[in-house]
Write an enzyme that holds these catalytic residues in place. Structure first.
Site, short mmCIF file in Angstrom:
data_model
loop_
_atom_site.label_atom_id
_atom_site.label_comp_id
_atom_site.label_asym_id
_atom_site.label_seq_id
_atom_site.Cartn_x
_atom_site.Cartn_y
_atom_site.Cartn_z
N HIS A 125 0.82 -1.21 0.00
CA HIS A 125 0.00 0.00 0.00
C HIS A 125 0.85 1.26 0.00
O HIS A 125 2.07 1.21 0.18
CB HIS A 125 -0.98 0.00 1.17
N CYS A 144 2.61 -4.94 6.70
CA CYS A 144 2.41 -4.72 5.26
C CYS A 144 3.69 -4.24 4.60
O CYS A 144 4.71 -4.04 5.25
CB CYS A 144 1.31 -3.68 5.04
#
Length: 169
Positions: A125, A144
């Site tokens: 992301h 992430c």
């Protein structure tokens, strides 16, 4: 002076339309197909491969505890192993995001054998939104893979669901 007014309005309107088009987070990509992603945690590098070789590379940030394979929910680690890009989130809190198929069957079995949850929701992301204070600038996520907003726009356009990703220590 009044003869230049319509011309200025036309030019400014065109400029505004052009700039608003640049602000669109959804890009198009018509290049070679991305066949695999390779991520090297130690080098903080994401590689997008095509049939003929490397298409693009991106510097990355990781979870706040970057060393070791993700085992449990909340451990701050980024997974290691082979997974697949399995979903997209155009409304992500982090600009755009593409999901990684963690946990796999082995991840689930190990966590369950320890009486814990393996966690989930691992994404590639964009950067943090306002109001989110990263612990440090390099490795600040909860597990992430972080890139800049501009970079996730490219990756989002280039990488399709079903693309394998190999994550190396």
């Amino acid at each position: 002076m009044t003869t230049n007014f319509p011309r200025r309005v036309f030019i400014l309107s065109g400029l505004a339309a052009f700039l608003s088009g640049c602000a669109d987070k959804f890009r198009t990509y018509n290049g070679p197909k991305v066949t695999r992603l390779r991520m090297y945690k130690a080098q903080r590098l994401l590689v997008l491969d095509g049939k003929a070789g490397v298409l693009r590379t991106f510097p990355i940030g990781l979870g706040f505890a970057p060393q070791g394979h993700k085992q449990f929910e909340g451990d701050g680690r980024t997974p290691e192993g082979t997974y697949v890009i399995d979903r997209r989130n155009p409304d992500s809190l982090f600009h755009l995001s593409i999901g990684i198929s963690y946990p796999n069957a082995a991840d689930i079995a190990f966590a369950e054998s320890q009486g814990k949850s393996p966690g989930g929701d691992i994404f590639i992301h964009g950067g943090p939104r306002k109001g989110i204070d990263p612990m440090n600038k390099r490795d600040w996520t909860a597990g992430c893979i972080a890139v800049t907003d501009r970079q996730i726009e490219e990756i989002y356009a280039m990488v399709k669901n079903g693309t394998p990703i190999d994550i190396y220590a």
